[in-house]
Design an enzyme around this catalytic site. Structure first.
Site, PDB file in Angstrom:
ATOM      1  N   SER A  75      -6.640   4.271   8.659  1.00  9.50           N
ATOM      2  CA  SER A  75      -6.856   3.874   7.607  1.00  9.50           C
ATOM      3  C   SER A  75      -6.802   3.073   6.279  1.00  9.50           C
ATOM      4  O   SER A  75      -6.847   2.284   6.184  1.00  9.50           O
ATOM      5  CB  SER A  75      -6.857   5.489   6.639  1.00  9.50           C
ATOM      6  OG  SER A  75      -7.321   5.027   4.885  1.00  9.50           O
ATOM      7  N   HIS A  92       0.499  -1.359   0.055  1.00  9.89           N
ATOM      8  CA  HIS A  92      -0.326  -0.298   0.015  1.00  9.89           C
ATOM      9  C   HIS A  92       0.806   1.189   0.100  1.00  9.89           C
ATOM     10  O   HIS A  92       1.724   1.654   0.656  1.00  9.89           O
ATOM     11  CB  HIS A  92      -0.891  -0.285   1.031  1.00  9.89           C
ATOM     12  CG  HIS A  92      -2.080   0.311   1.226  1.00  9.89           C
ATOM     13  ND1 HIS A  92      -3.112   0.293   1.054  1.00  9.89           N
ATOM     14  CD2 HIS A  92      -2.510   2.427   1.234  1.00  9.89           C
ATOM     15  CE1 HIS A  92      -4.417   1.396   0.391  1.00  9.89           C
ATOM     16  NE2 HIS A  92      -3.565   2.447   0.820  1.00  9.89           N
ATOM     17  N   LYS A 109      -7.547  -1.262   6.636  1.00  6.70           N
ATOM     18  CA  LYS A 109      -7.756  -2.185   5.152  1.00  6.70           C
ATOM     19  C   LYS A 109      -6.934  -3.256   5.697  1.00  6.70           C
ATOM     20  O   LYS A 109      -7.409  -4.187   5.120  1.00  6.70           O
ATOM     21  CB  LYS A 109      -7.922  -1.423   3.957  1.00  6.70           C
ATOM     22  CG  LYS A 109      -9.020  -0.324   4.068  1.00  6.70           C
ATOM     23  CD  LYS A 109      -8.482   0.438   2.848  1.00  6.70           C
ATOM     24  CE  LYS A 109      -7.004   1.641   2.167  1.00  6.70           C
ATOM     25  NZ  LYS A 109      -8.044   2.848   3.650  1.00  6.70           N
ATOM     26  N   ASP A 162     -13.919   3.090   6.702  1.00  8.63           N
ATOM     27  CA  ASP A 162     -12.858   3.789   6.056  1.00  8.63           C
ATOM     28  C   ASP A 162     -13.185   4.243   4.665  1.00  8.63           C
ATOM     29  O   ASP A 162     -12.975   5.233   4.786  1.00  8.63           O
ATOM     30  CB  ASP A 162     -11.041   3.031   5.693  1.00  8.63           C
ATOM     31  CG  ASP A 162     -10.076   3.679   5.209  1.00  8.63           C
ATOM     32  OD1 ASP A 162      -9.565   4.995   5.782  1.00  8.63           O
ATOM     33  OD2 ASP A 162      -9.780   3.419   4.076  1.00  8.63           O
ATOM     34  N   ARG A 194     -12.244  12.817   4.390  1.00  6.08           N
ATOM     35  CA  ARG A 194     -11.188  13.522   4.270  1.00  6.08           C
ATOM     36  C   ARG A 194     -10.315  13.961   3.334  1.00  6.08           C
ATOM     37  O   ARG A 194      -9.986  14.740   2.802  1.00  6.08           O
ATOM     38  CB  ARG A 194     -10.535  12.342   5.079  1.00  6.08           C
ATOM     39  CG  ARG A 194     -10.538  12.249   6.724  1.00  6.08           C
ATOM     40  CD  ARG A 194      -9.273  10.869   6.785  1.00  6.08           C
ATOM     41  NE  ARG A 194      -7.396  11.125   6.467  1.00  6.08           N
ATOM     42  CZ  ARG A 194      -7.040  10.208   5.994  1.00  6.08           C
ATOM     43  NH1 ARG A 194      -8.096   9.046   5.586  1.00  6.08           N
ATOM     44  NH2 ARG A 194      -5.758  10.211   5.705  1.00  6.08           N
TER      45      ARG A 194
HETATM   46  N1  URA Z   1      -3.697   5.670   1.373  1.00  3.16           N
HETATM   47  C1  URA Z   1      -4.968   5.116   2.550  1.00  3.16           C
HETATM   48  O1  URA Z   1      -5.543   4.403   2.608  1.00  3.16           O
HETATM   49  N2  URA Z   1      -4.825   6.104   3.139  1.00  3.16           N
HETATM   50  C2  URA Z   1      -4.706   7.467   3.236  1.00  3.16           C
HETATM   51  O2  URA Z   1      -5.078   7.946   4.540  1.00  3.16           O
HETATM   52  C3  URA Z   1      -4.101   7.287   2.427  1.00  3.16           C
HETATM   53  C4  URA Z   1      -3.249   6.295   1.600  1.00  3.16           C
END
Ligand code: URA
Length: 434
Positions: free
Chosen positions: A187, A86, A191, A165, A172
């Site tokens: 966040s 990620h 996930k 999220d 956000r």
């Molecule tokens: N990726 C995400 O999933 N959340 C964030 O806040 C920033 C990048």
């Protein structure tokens, strides 16, 4: 305590109890908490932060707002061989599109939950949805089927996985509350912890185009993310990578799919290919498939012999997309505008944040929750940092819809390019590891 009392407490620097956090996130996930109260809390956290205990509780509550996948019964899935990556968010960052099929082509399962555009940065989900028919809202059963059959599957947050999220992320994006280490960490990790992984690689972006503008802030974010992984028993590594200029040349959803496809075909910009290989090697190493150097050899083979691009097309088909649209049938605009050099010299900087803002101004991202993104618009850079230019040379093409007025985007892109009289050395891509 009521939602207003909790917001006031955080606003004034107080600490939220575990039960208060659970009930707040429950309200976010089930929709009973209105957007304005969720947004006010996000702003209070952006200013006041979360203590380590609050961050653990907030992440856990977000994770538990949906299902946590158990992939042990999935055909073909070997324990230890389920890894994801990620990114904390960049401009032109299409690496996930290359990486999921590439790593899957090497025998590792990649169950990826990704996001839409956030602030000035693009999102993997918006990019994949530029492929006609591509579905990112699969049911749990279909997600598992695709993972078993293809080896990789990329979906967004849904009502069954990471729903808290999904809502907070969208708020956000449009409330100036992205640049908060605890909110980013919760966040991402809520996930990723829901995916049933055996390993996680994080690409923590540093620089003007990232949410963390300097190395110290990026290191703090990386340590926070790796710390959550460690405390929850998920082997997690972070790589700090440069985000001072856009990654690759394309910024915009379909344009980035096209560039990712070029990388999967063994071509494409050097920086996208390099970062894909660096992060892919970390993923294979985490899965126990040799050292990072050995893993690189395997990844290069999978790019060269066509396994990676075939895997990408398999994933596109399995997720409802029209594979025959790649590459020539992707959405395109009817017109392009040019930005040209005003003087002779060298490119000494390209402000990635301004380029990202220009893409949002074109419609590649959102300014309000309900905005629809335009898959076709975007920017393609002709030259990157270090390149020589002559007055009048084209610096980039702006892909615009016929009849639209791209003045704002054009002004931002023009301001993004910095020219100087002497060349500067190529910028390193990998800046550190945690
Ligand atoms: N990726 C995400 O999933 N959340 C964030 O806040 C920033 C990048």
């Amino acid at each position: 305590m009521t939602a207003v009392e909790l917001i006031r407490r955080k606003r004034d620097g107080g600490e939220l109890s575990t039960e208060a956090i659970r009930s707040f996130i429950r309200g976010v996930a089930d929709g009973s908490l209105p957007d304005y109260q969720a947004s006010a809390m996000l702003m209070a956290i952006t200013w006041r932060g979360l203590t380590p205990r609050e961050l653990g509780d907030w992440t856990e509550a977000m994770l538990r707002s949906g299902e946590v996948l158990d992939l042990h019964d999935l055909p073909g899935v070997k324990p230890g061989l389920v890894v994801d990556k990620h990114s904390t968010g960049g401009v032109g960052d299409k690496v996930s599109l290359c990486l999921a099929p590439l790593v899957a082509a090497c025998g590792v399962r990649v169950p990826m939950i990704a996001g839409r555009g956030l602030g000035h940065t693009g999102g993997t989900i918006d990019k994949l949805e530029a492929i006609p028919g591509f579905r990112t809202d699969l049911s749990r059963a279909r997600f598992k089927e695709v993972l078993a059959e293809v080896g990789c599957c990329v979906i967004g947050q849904t009502d069954w996985i990471a729903p808290a999220d999904r809502r907070l992320y969208a708020l956000r994006d449009v409330t100036g509350t992205v640049e908060s280490i605890p909110l980013i960490a919760a966040s991402i990790m809520s996930k990723k912890l829901a995916e049933g992984l055996s390993g996680l690689v994080l690409d923590v972006k540093v620089g003007g185009g990232a949410f963390m503008k300097d190395r110290d802030a990026a290191l703090e974010l990386a340590r926070t993310l790796v710390g959550i992984g460690g405390r929850t028993g998920l082997p997690t590594r972070a790589v700090l990578t440069a985000m001072d200029q856009p990654l690759g040349r394309a910024v915009g959803n379909a344009l980035e799919v096209l560039e990712a496809w070029e990388v999967l075909c063994g071509a494409g910009p050097d920086d996208v290919r390099e970062l894909t290989l660096v992060l892919g090697a970390e993923m294979l190493a985490l899965a126990g498939m040799g050292t990072a150097a050995e893993a690189q050899v395997e990844l290069v083979d999978a790019l060269r012999d066509g396994r990676a691009r075939r895997k990408f097309l398999e994933m596109v088909r399995a997720q409802g997309g029209d594979a025959s649209a790649i590459p020539d049938g992707l959405p395109r605009t009817g017109a392009t505008e040019e930005v040209c050099a005003a003087a002779d010299g060298f490119i000494v900087g390209i402000d990635a944040e301004l380029v990202g803002e220009a893409a949002v101004a074109l419609g590649a991202g959102r300014r309000a929750v309900a905005d629809r993104v335009d898959p076709a618009v975007g920017i393609v850079l002709d030259r990157k940092v270090g390149a020589p230019v002559r007055r009048g040379d084209r610096l980039c093409a702006i892909h615009v819809q016929d009849g639209s007025n791209p003045l704002e985007a054009k002004a931002k892109v023009s301001a993004a390019f910095h020219l100087g009289p002497t060349p500067i050395a190529a910028l390193p891509l990998v800046l550190g590891r945690v």
